[in-house]
Design an enzyme around this catalytic site. Structure first.
Site, PDB file in Angstrom:
ATOM      1  N   HIS A  68       0.874  -1.176   0.000  1.00 47.81           N
ATOM      2  CA  HIS A  68       0.000   0.000   0.000  1.00 47.81           C
ATOM      3  C   HIS A  68       0.917   1.234   0.000  1.00 47.81           C
ATOM      4  O   HIS A  68       2.031   1.174   0.512  1.00 47.81           O
ATOM      5  CB  HIS A  68      -0.844  -0.042   1.282  1.00 47.81           C
ATOM      6  CG  HIS A  68      -1.883   1.022   1.397  1.00 47.81           C
ATOM      7  ND1 HIS A  68      -1.607   2.280   1.885  1.00 47.81           N
ATOM      8  CD2 HIS A  68      -3.197   1.014   1.114  1.00 47.81           C
ATOM      9  CE1 HIS A  68      -2.721   2.992   1.888  1.00 47.81           C
ATOM     10  NE2 HIS A  68      -3.706   2.250   1.423  1.00 47.81           N
ATOM     11  N   ASP A 110       2.953  -4.681   8.064  1.00 53.40           N
ATOM     12  CA  ASP A 110       1.716  -3.917   7.931  1.00 53.40           C
ATOM     13  C   ASP A 110       0.547  -4.901   8.055  1.00 53.40           C
ATOM     14  O   ASP A 110       0.262  -5.658   7.130  1.00 53.40           O
ATOM     15  CB  ASP A 110       1.728  -3.215   6.558  1.00 53.40           C
ATOM     16  CG  ASP A 110       0.387  -2.607   6.189  1.00 53.40           C
ATOM     17  OD1 ASP A 110      -0.598  -2.799   6.929  1.00 53.40           O
ATOM     18  OD2 ASP A 110       0.326  -1.939   5.142  1.00 53.40           O
TER      19      ASP A 110
END
Ligand code: 7TS
Length: 426
Positions: free
Chosen positions: A143, A220
Protein backbone atom coordinates in the site's frame (compact mmCIF):
# COMPACT_ATOMS: atom_id res chain seq x y z
CA UNK A 1 -37.03 -3.49 7.37
CA UNK A 2 -36.41 -6.15 4.78
CA UNK A 3 -34.49 -9.11 6.05
CA UNK A 4 -31.37 -9.34 3.92
CA UNK A 5 -31.30 -13.10 3.80
CA UNK A 6 -34.99 -13.41 2.99
CA UNK A 7 -34.73 -10.70 0.38
CA UNK A 8 -31.83 -12.23 -1.46
CA UNK A 9 -32.61 -15.75 -0.37
CA UNK A 10 -30.00 -18.50 -0.24
CA UNK A 11 -32.95 -20.68 -1.19
CA UNK A 12 -33.19 -18.89 -4.52
CA UNK A 13 -29.90 -20.26 -5.69
CA UNK A 14 -29.98 -23.32 -3.49
CA UNK A 15 -26.43 -22.57 -2.42
CA UNK A 16 -25.33 -24.56 0.58
CA UNK A 17 -21.89 -23.85 1.99
CA UNK A 18 -21.51 -26.28 4.88
CA UNK A 19 -18.78 -24.27 6.64
CA UNK A 20 -20.96 -21.14 6.77
CA UNK A 21 -23.09 -20.71 9.87
CA UNK A 22 -25.81 -18.64 8.18
CA UNK A 23 -28.05 -18.55 11.25
CA UNK A 24 -25.25 -17.04 13.32
CA UNK A 25 -24.34 -14.60 10.56
CA UNK A 26 -27.96 -13.46 10.41
CA UNK A 27 -27.91 -12.82 14.18
CA UNK A 28 -24.58 -10.99 13.89
CA UNK A 29 -26.00 -8.74 11.16
CA UNK A 30 -28.53 -7.43 13.68
CA UNK A 31 -25.58 -6.01 15.67
CA UNK A 32 -24.75 -3.62 12.82
CA UNK A 33 -27.42 -0.92 12.46
CA UNK A 34 -26.06 0.24 9.10
CA UNK A 35 -26.57 -3.17 7.48
CA UNK A 36 -30.32 -2.60 7.68
CA UNK A 37 -30.23 0.58 5.59
CA UNK A 38 -31.41 1.03 2.05
CA UNK A 39 -29.50 2.55 -0.84
CA UNK A 40 -32.24 4.07 -2.92
CA UNK A 41 -34.88 1.32 -2.91
CA UNK A 42 -32.30 -1.47 -2.54
CA UNK A 43 -30.92 -3.06 0.60
CA UNK A 44 -27.29 -2.21 1.17
CA UNK A 45 -24.80 -4.89 0.09
CA UNK A 46 -21.58 -3.70 1.69
CA UNK A 47 -18.55 -5.28 0.04
CA UNK A 48 -15.96 -2.59 0.72
CA UNK A 49 -14.63 -3.88 4.02
CA UNK A 50 -10.95 -3.61 3.07
CA UNK A 51 -11.47 0.17 2.85
CA UNK A 52 -13.31 0.28 6.17
CA UNK A 53 -15.52 -2.10 8.11
CA UNK A 54 -18.93 -1.35 9.59
CA UNK A 55 -19.37 -0.82 13.34
CA UNK A 56 -21.45 -2.90 15.73
CA UNK A 57 -23.82 -1.38 18.30
CA UNK A 58 -21.38 -2.28 21.12
CA UNK A 59 -18.72 0.05 19.66
CA UNK A 60 -21.18 2.87 19.01
CA UNK A 61 -22.50 2.56 22.55
CA UNK A 62 -19.06 2.50 24.18
CA UNK A 63 -18.12 5.76 22.47
CA UNK A 64 -21.50 7.33 23.16
CA UNK A 65 -21.24 6.33 26.82
CA UNK A 66 -17.83 7.98 27.14
CA UNK A 67 -19.10 11.26 25.72
CA UNK A 68 -22.33 11.19 27.72
CA UNK A 69 -21.02 10.01 31.08
CA UNK A 70 -17.30 10.52 31.59
CA UNK A 71 -15.87 12.73 28.85
CA UNK A 72 -12.63 14.20 30.21
CA UNK A 73 -9.00 14.43 29.22
CA UNK A 74 -6.72 11.57 30.27
CA UNK A 75 -3.54 11.39 32.36
CA UNK A 76 -4.15 14.90 33.70
CA UNK A 77 -6.88 15.70 36.16
CA UNK A 78 -7.30 14.07 39.53
CA UNK A 79 -11.03 14.52 39.28
CA UNK A 80 -13.39 11.58 38.97
CA UNK A 81 -14.22 11.96 35.29
CA UNK A 82 -10.57 12.15 34.27
CA UNK A 83 -9.77 9.09 36.37
CA UNK A 84 -12.58 7.14 34.72
CA UNK A 85 -11.55 8.26 31.23
CA UNK A 86 -7.90 7.39 31.93
CA UNK A 87 -8.86 3.95 33.24
CA UNK A 88 -11.01 3.22 30.16
CA UNK A 89 -8.30 4.49 27.78
CA UNK A 90 -5.63 2.34 29.42
CA UNK A 91 -7.99 -0.63 29.63
CA UNK A 92 -8.40 -0.38 25.84
CA UNK A 93 -4.63 -0.52 25.45
CA UNK A 94 -4.51 -3.67 27.56
CA UNK A 95 -7.28 -5.28 25.48
CA UNK A 96 -5.36 -4.53 22.27
CA UNK A 97 -2.14 -5.97 23.77
CA UNK A 98 -3.94 -9.21 24.64
CA UNK A 99 -5.66 -9.34 21.25
CA UNK A 100 -2.35 -9.44 19.35
CA UNK A 101 -0.49 -11.32 22.13
CA UNK A 102 1.94 -8.48 22.89
CA UNK A 103 4.01 -9.17 25.99
CA UNK A 104 3.07 -5.83 27.54
CA UNK A 105 0.61 -2.97 27.06
CA UNK A 106 3.63 -0.63 27.27
CA UNK A 107 4.44 -1.82 23.75
CA UNK A 108 1.10 -0.68 22.34
CA UNK A 109 1.34 2.86 20.95
CA UNK A 110 -1.89 4.46 19.80
CA UNK A 111 -1.46 6.24 16.46
CA UNK A 112 -3.91 7.72 13.96
CA UNK A 113 -3.78 4.56 11.84
CA UNK A 114 -1.54 2.18 9.93
CA UNK A 115 -0.21 5.08 7.88
CA UNK A 116 0.88 7.05 10.94
CA UNK A 117 2.41 3.95 12.53
CA UNK A 118 4.70 3.44 9.53
CA UNK A 119 5.55 7.15 9.40
CA UNK A 120 6.39 7.02 13.11
CA UNK A 121 8.84 4.14 12.65
CA UNK A 122 10.35 5.84 9.58
CA UNK A 123 10.83 9.14 11.38
CA UNK A 124 12.19 7.79 14.65
CA UNK A 125 13.86 4.41 14.16
CA UNK A 126 14.57 5.24 10.50
CA UNK A 127 16.23 8.60 11.11
CA UNK A 128 18.34 7.12 13.91
CA UNK A 129 19.46 4.04 11.99
CA UNK A 130 19.49 4.65 8.23
CA UNK A 131 21.96 6.38 5.95
CA UNK A 132 24.11 5.94 2.83
CA UNK A 133 25.17 2.35 2.25
CA UNK A 134 22.08 0.98 4.04
CA UNK A 135 19.10 -0.66 2.38
CA UNK A 136 15.41 -0.83 3.17
CA UNK A 137 13.59 -3.69 1.50
CA UNK A 138 9.86 -3.45 0.78
CA UNK A 139 7.74 -5.28 -1.82
CA UNK A 140 5.94 -4.57 -5.07
CA UNK A 141 2.59 -5.25 -3.40
CA UNK A 142 2.70 -2.53 -0.74
CA UNK A 143 0.00 0.00 0.00
CA UNK A 144 1.29 3.53 -0.64
CA UNK A 145 1.59 4.01 3.12
CA UNK A 146 4.46 1.50 3.15
CA UNK A 147 6.17 2.97 0.09
CA UNK A 148 6.00 6.74 0.22
CA UNK A 149 7.36 7.28 3.78
CA UNK A 150 10.45 5.25 2.79
CA UNK A 151 10.86 7.16 -0.48
CA UNK A 152 10.69 10.50 1.36
CA UNK A 153 13.24 9.28 3.91
CA UNK A 154 15.50 7.80 1.24
CA UNK A 155 15.60 11.17 -0.53
CA UNK A 156 16.62 12.80 2.75
CA UNK A 157 19.01 10.22 4.16
CA UNK A 158 20.50 8.63 1.04
CA UNK A 159 19.88 4.93 1.70
CA UNK A 160 18.75 2.52 -1.03
CA UNK A 161 15.14 1.33 -1.33
CA UNK A 162 14.65 -2.09 -2.89
CA UNK A 163 11.57 -4.14 -3.74
CA UNK A 164 10.84 -7.85 -3.44
CA UNK A 165 9.29 -8.65 -6.86
CA UNK A 166 6.01 -10.40 -7.54
CA UNK A 167 5.35 -13.60 -9.42
CA UNK A 168 2.85 -13.60 -12.29
CA UNK A 169 0.20 -14.93 -9.92
CA UNK A 170 0.60 -12.01 -7.51
CA UNK A 171 2.64 -13.69 -4.78
CA UNK A 172 6.01 -12.53 -3.47
CA UNK A 173 8.86 -14.07 -5.42
CA UNK A 174 11.07 -15.18 -2.56
CA UNK A 175 13.40 -17.23 -4.76
CA UNK A 176 15.93 -14.36 -4.81
CA UNK A 177 15.53 -13.49 -1.13
CA UNK A 178 19.16 -14.21 -0.28
CA UNK A 179 20.36 -11.71 -2.87
CA UNK A 180 17.77 -9.12 -1.84
CA UNK A 181 18.46 -9.39 1.90
CA UNK A 182 22.14 -8.66 2.43
CA UNK A 183 24.26 -7.33 5.30
CA UNK A 184 23.41 -3.83 3.96
CA UNK A 185 19.69 -4.46 4.68
CA UNK A 186 18.64 -2.66 7.85
CA UNK A 187 14.86 -3.06 7.56
CA UNK A 188 12.43 -5.32 5.74
CA UNK A 189 8.96 -3.77 5.71
CA UNK A 190 6.07 -5.63 4.11
CA UNK A 191 2.37 -6.21 4.09
CA UNK A 192 0.94 -9.24 5.92
CA UNK A 193 -2.11 -9.51 3.64
CA UNK A 194 -2.33 -7.63 0.33
CA UNK A 195 -5.30 -5.29 -0.08
CA UNK A 196 -5.31 -5.95 -3.85
CA UNK A 197 -4.41 -9.57 -4.57
CA UNK A 198 -5.34 -10.94 -1.14
CA UNK A 199 -2.06 -12.82 -0.83
CA UNK A 200 -1.14 -13.87 2.70
CA UNK A 201 2.61 -13.43 2.99
CA UNK A 202 4.88 -15.91 4.83
CA UNK A 203 5.97 -13.61 7.65
CA UNK A 204 8.11 -16.15 9.48
CA UNK A 205 10.15 -17.05 6.40
CA UNK A 206 10.96 -13.40 5.71
CA UNK A 207 11.67 -12.72 9.40
CA UNK A 208 14.17 -15.63 9.43
CA UNK A 209 15.99 -14.22 6.39
CA UNK A 210 16.05 -10.74 7.95
CA UNK A 211 17.34 -12.06 11.30
CA UNK A 212 20.19 -13.83 9.52
CA UNK A 213 21.65 -10.42 8.58
CA UNK A 214 20.50 -8.54 11.67
CA UNK A 215 17.82 -6.55 9.82
CA UNK A 216 14.66 -5.38 11.60
CA UNK A 217 11.17 -6.27 10.36
CA UNK A 218 8.05 -4.12 10.15
CA UNK A 219 4.78 -5.79 9.17
CA UNK A 220 1.72 -3.92 7.93
CA UNK A 221 -1.18 -5.80 9.48
CA UNK A 222 -3.97 -3.50 8.24
CA UNK A 223 -5.63 -6.36 6.33
CA UNK A 224 -4.68 -9.23 8.64
CA UNK A 225 -5.55 -8.23 12.22
CA UNK A 226 -9.26 -7.70 11.42
CA UNK A 227 -9.58 -11.11 9.78
CA UNK A 228 -7.38 -13.71 11.47
CA UNK A 229 -5.77 -14.47 14.83
CA UNK A 230 -2.45 -12.62 15.04
CA UNK A 231 0.31 -13.31 17.56
CA UNK A 232 3.09 -10.75 17.25
CA UNK A 233 5.40 -12.80 19.48
CA UNK A 234 4.95 -15.96 17.41
CA UNK A 235 5.59 -13.92 14.26
CA UNK A 236 8.66 -12.46 16.00
CA UNK A 237 8.32 -9.12 14.21
CA UNK A 238 10.02 -5.96 15.47
CA UNK A 239 7.19 -3.61 14.52
CA UNK A 240 3.58 -4.33 13.63
CA UNK A 241 0.97 -1.74 12.60
CA UNK A 242 -2.77 -1.76 11.96
CA UNK A 243 -5.90 0.43 11.87
CA UNK A 244 -8.93 0.41 14.16
CA UNK A 245 -11.45 1.31 11.47
CA UNK A 246 -10.93 -1.89 9.47
CA UNK A 247 -11.70 -4.07 12.51
CA UNK A 248 -15.09 -2.73 13.62
CA UNK A 249 -13.54 0.17 15.52
CA UNK A 250 -13.71 3.92 14.83
CA UNK A 251 -11.66 5.93 12.35
CA UNK A 252 -8.75 8.11 13.46
CA UNK A 253 -6.99 5.44 15.49
CA UNK A 254 -4.39 2.79 14.88
CA UNK A 255 -1.80 0.76 16.71
CA UNK A 256 1.96 0.44 16.57
CA UNK A 257 3.37 -2.55 18.39
CA UNK A 258 7.13 -2.64 18.82
CA UNK A 259 9.74 -4.72 20.60
CA UNK A 260 10.50 -3.07 23.89
CA UNK A 261 14.25 -2.53 23.52
CA UNK A 262 13.71 -0.89 20.12
CA UNK A 263 10.94 1.39 21.36
CA UNK A 264 13.03 2.33 24.42
CA UNK A 265 16.00 3.26 22.23
CA UNK A 266 13.98 5.22 19.66
CA UNK A 267 13.80 9.01 20.00
CA UNK A 268 10.32 10.55 20.12
CA UNK A 269 8.69 11.81 16.94
CA UNK A 270 6.16 14.49 17.81
CA UNK A 271 6.76 16.71 20.82
CA UNK A 272 4.10 18.13 23.13
CA UNK A 273 2.03 17.33 26.18
CA UNK A 274 2.01 13.85 27.72
CA UNK A 275 5.17 12.63 26.00
CA UNK A 276 7.52 14.38 28.44
CA UNK A 277 8.61 13.68 32.02
CA UNK A 278 10.18 17.09 32.56
CA UNK A 279 10.51 20.25 30.50
CA UNK A 280 13.09 22.94 31.30
CA UNK A 281 13.93 25.92 29.16
CA UNK A 282 17.26 24.24 28.45
CA UNK A 283 15.74 20.91 27.33
CA UNK A 284 13.33 18.09 28.15
CA UNK A 285 13.26 14.50 29.34
CA UNK A 286 10.96 11.99 27.73
CA UNK A 287 8.15 10.09 29.35
CA UNK A 288 8.24 6.29 29.60
CA UNK A 289 6.61 3.94 27.09
CA UNK A 290 4.10 4.14 25.56
CA UNK A 291 3.55 7.84 26.32
CA UNK A 292 6.85 8.91 24.76
CA UNK A 293 5.16 8.41 21.37
CA UNK A 294 1.73 9.83 22.22
CA UNK A 295 2.12 13.59 22.15
CA UNK A 296 -0.96 15.69 22.87
CA UNK A 297 -4.49 14.74 23.85
CA UNK A 298 -5.02 11.25 22.46
CA UNK A 299 -8.07 9.86 20.67
CA UNK A 300 -9.77 8.81 23.92
CA UNK A 301 -13.24 7.98 22.58
CA UNK A 302 -11.70 6.13 19.65
CA UNK A 303 -9.46 4.03 21.89
CA UNK A 304 -12.47 3.13 24.03
CA UNK A 305 -14.33 2.24 20.81
CA UNK A 306 -11.45 0.04 19.66
CA UNK A 307 -11.45 -1.69 23.06
CA UNK A 308 -15.13 -2.50 22.53
CA UNK A 309 -14.38 -3.70 18.98
CA UNK A 310 -11.68 -6.03 20.27
CA UNK A 311 -14.12 -7.43 22.85
CA UNK A 312 -16.70 -7.90 20.10
CA UNK A 313 -14.30 -9.68 17.72
CA UNK A 314 -12.90 -11.85 20.52
CA UNK A 315 -16.49 -12.76 21.48
CA UNK A 316 -17.09 -14.02 17.95
CA UNK A 317 -13.67 -15.73 17.96
CA UNK A 318 -11.02 -14.81 15.40
CA UNK A 319 -10.59 -18.40 14.23
CA UNK A 320 -14.29 -18.55 13.47
CA UNK A 321 -14.17 -15.20 11.64
CA UNK A 322 -11.26 -16.43 9.55
CA UNK A 323 -12.94 -19.73 8.68
CA UNK A 324 -16.22 -18.03 7.70
CA UNK A 325 -14.46 -15.54 5.45
CA UNK A 326 -12.41 -18.28 3.85
CA UNK A 327 -15.55 -20.24 3.01
CA UNK A 328 -17.21 -17.12 1.60
CA UNK A 329 -14.24 -16.01 -0.49
CA UNK A 330 -13.85 -19.51 -1.96
CA UNK A 331 -17.48 -19.32 -3.04
CA UNK A 332 -16.99 -15.78 -4.41
CA UNK A 333 -13.87 -16.85 -6.31
CA UNK A 334 -15.70 -19.78 -7.86
CA UNK A 335 -18.79 -17.74 -8.83
CA UNK A 336 -16.79 -14.80 -10.19
CA UNK A 337 -14.54 -17.13 -12.19
CA UNK A 338 -17.60 -18.32 -14.09
CA UNK A 339 -18.47 -14.84 -15.39
CA UNK A 340 -17.34 -14.49 -18.98
CA UNK A 341 -14.72 -11.78 -19.48
CA UNK A 342 -14.06 -11.44 -15.76
CA UNK A 343 -10.39 -11.59 -14.80
CA UNK A 344 -9.41 -12.02 -11.14
CA UNK A 345 -6.02 -10.70 -10.09
CA UNK A 346 -3.97 -12.68 -7.59
CA UNK A 347 -3.72 -16.29 -6.42
CA UNK A 348 -6.61 -18.67 -5.78
CA UNK A 349 -5.55 -19.16 -2.16
CA UNK A 350 -6.32 -15.76 -0.69
CA UNK A 351 -7.72 -13.65 2.14
CA UNK A 352 -11.33 -12.45 1.97
CA UNK A 353 -11.18 -10.10 -0.97
CA UNK A 354 -11.28 -10.34 -4.76
CA UNK A 355 -10.07 -7.64 -7.15
CA UNK A 356 -10.94 -8.06 -10.81
CA UNK A 357 -11.50 -6.52 -14.22
CA UNK A 358 -14.45 -7.23 -16.50
CA UNK A 359 -13.70 -7.07 -20.22
CA UNK A 360 -12.55 -3.52 -20.85
CA UNK A 361 -15.22 -1.89 -18.71
CA UNK A 362 -13.64 0.74 -16.51
CA UNK A 363 -13.84 -0.36 -12.85
CA UNK A 364 -15.38 3.00 -11.93
CA UNK A 365 -18.23 2.33 -14.37
CA UNK A 366 -18.64 -1.15 -12.90
CA UNK A 367 -18.78 0.29 -9.43
CA UNK A 368 -21.35 2.90 -10.50
CA UNK A 369 -23.60 0.23 -12.03
CA UNK A 370 -23.33 -1.97 -8.94
CA UNK A 371 -24.15 1.05 -6.78
CA UNK A 372 -27.51 1.31 -8.54
CA UNK A 373 -28.29 -2.06 -6.97
CA UNK A 374 -27.07 -0.93 -3.56
CA UNK A 375 -23.80 -2.87 -3.91
CA UNK A 376 -20.73 -1.10 -2.53
CA UNK A 377 -17.37 -2.15 -3.99
CA UNK A 378 -14.20 -0.13 -4.43
CA UNK A 379 -12.75 0.74 -7.81
CA UNK A 380 -9.37 2.21 -8.70
CA UNK A 381 -5.81 1.39 -7.71
CA UNK A 382 -6.66 0.92 -4.00
CA UNK A 383 -3.69 3.07 -2.98
CA UNK A 384 -1.37 0.45 -4.44
CA UNK A 385 -0.29 1.72 -7.86
CA UNK A 386 2.98 -0.23 -8.14
CA UNK A 387 1.25 -3.62 -7.95
CA UNK A 388 -1.18 -2.54 -10.67
CA UNK A 389 1.78 -1.40 -12.80
CA UNK A 390 3.47 -4.72 -12.16
CA UNK A 391 0.34 -6.64 -13.20
CA UNK A 392 -0.04 -4.43 -16.27
CA UNK A 393 -3.43 -2.99 -15.36
CA UNK A 394 -4.52 0.52 -14.50
CA UNK A 395 -7.29 -0.23 -12.08
CA UNK A 396 -9.49 -2.99 -10.67
CA UNK A 397 -12.84 -3.31 -8.99
CA UNK A 398 -12.64 -5.00 -5.61
CA UNK A 399 -15.16 -6.84 -3.46
CA UNK A 400 -13.88 -7.27 0.08
CA UNK A 401 -15.73 -9.33 2.66
CA UNK A 402 -16.18 -9.47 6.40
CA UNK A 403 -17.79 -11.99 8.71
CA UNK A 404 -21.22 -10.40 8.28
CA UNK A 405 -21.35 -10.95 4.51
CA UNK A 406 -23.44 -13.74 3.02
CA UNK A 407 -23.42 -15.95 -0.09
CA UNK A 408 -26.56 -14.11 -1.21
CA UNK A 409 -24.57 -10.92 -1.34
CA UNK A 410 -21.99 -12.70 -3.51
CA UNK A 411 -24.85 -13.79 -5.78
CA UNK A 412 -26.13 -10.22 -6.00
CA UNK A 413 -22.63 -9.02 -6.88
CA UNK A 414 -22.40 -11.61 -9.66
CA UNK A 415 -25.86 -10.72 -10.99
CA UNK A 416 -24.86 -7.03 -10.99
CA UNK A 417 -21.66 -7.80 -12.87
CA UNK A 418 -23.48 -9.89 -15.45
CA UNK A 419 -25.88 -7.00 -15.97
CA UNK A 420 -22.94 -4.60 -16.37
CA UNK A 421 -21.31 -6.91 -18.92
CA UNK A 422 -24.53 -6.90 -20.96
CA UNK A 423 -24.90 -3.12 -20.80
CA UNK A 424 -21.35 -2.57 -22.03
CA UNK A 425 -21.58 -5.26 -24.71
CA UNK A 426 -24.28 -3.25 -26.49
N1 7TS B 1 -1.90 -0.93 4.51
C1 7TS B 1 -2.82 -1.68 3.90
C2 7TS B 1 -2.47 -3.08 3.50
C3 7TS B 1 -4.08 -1.16 3.66
O1 7TS B 1 -4.98 -1.93 3.04
C4 7TS B 1 -4.37 0.17 4.05
C5 7TS B 1 -5.69 0.80 3.75
C6 7TS B 1 -3.38 0.89 4.71
C7 7TS B 1 -2.16 0.31 4.91
C8 7TS B 1 -3.61 2.27 5.21
O2 7TS B 1 -4.48 2.27 6.30
P1 7TS B 1 -4.97 3.64 6.95
O3 7TS B 1 -6.01 3.21 7.93
O4 7TS B 1 -3.79 4.27 7.61
O5 7TS B 1 -5.51 4.47 5.83
N2 7TS B 1 -6.32 0.26 2.61
C9 7TS B 1 -7.40 0.75 1.98
C10 7TS B 1 -7.98 0.07 0.91
O6 7TS B 1 -7.61 -1.01 0.48
N3 7TS B 1 -9.02 0.80 0.48
O7 7TS B 1 -9.11 1.91 1.21
C11 7TS B 1 -8.10 1.90 2.16
Amino acid sequence: MVNQLERTGAAQTGVVIPELDLARIERIRQDFPILARQVGDKALVYLDNAATSQKPEAVLQAMDDYYRRYNANVHRGVHRLSEEATAAYEQARLKVARFIHAPSDKQIIFTRGTTEGINLVANTWGRANLGPGNEVLITEMEHHSNIVPWQILRDQLGFTLRYIPLTESGELDLSQLDTLITPATKLVSFVHVSNVVGTVNPVQEIVAAARAVGAKVLVDGAQSVPHMPVDVQALDVDFFVFSSHKMCGPTGLGVLYGKRDLLEAMPPWQGGGDMIREVKMSGSKWNTLPYKFEAGTPAVAEAIGLGAAVDYLSGLDMEWIHDQEQALVRYAYERLSQIEGLHIVGPEQRAGLVAFTLNDVHPHDLSAILDQDGIAVRAGHHCAQPIHDRLGIVATARASFYFYNTPDEVDLLCAGLEKAAQIFAL
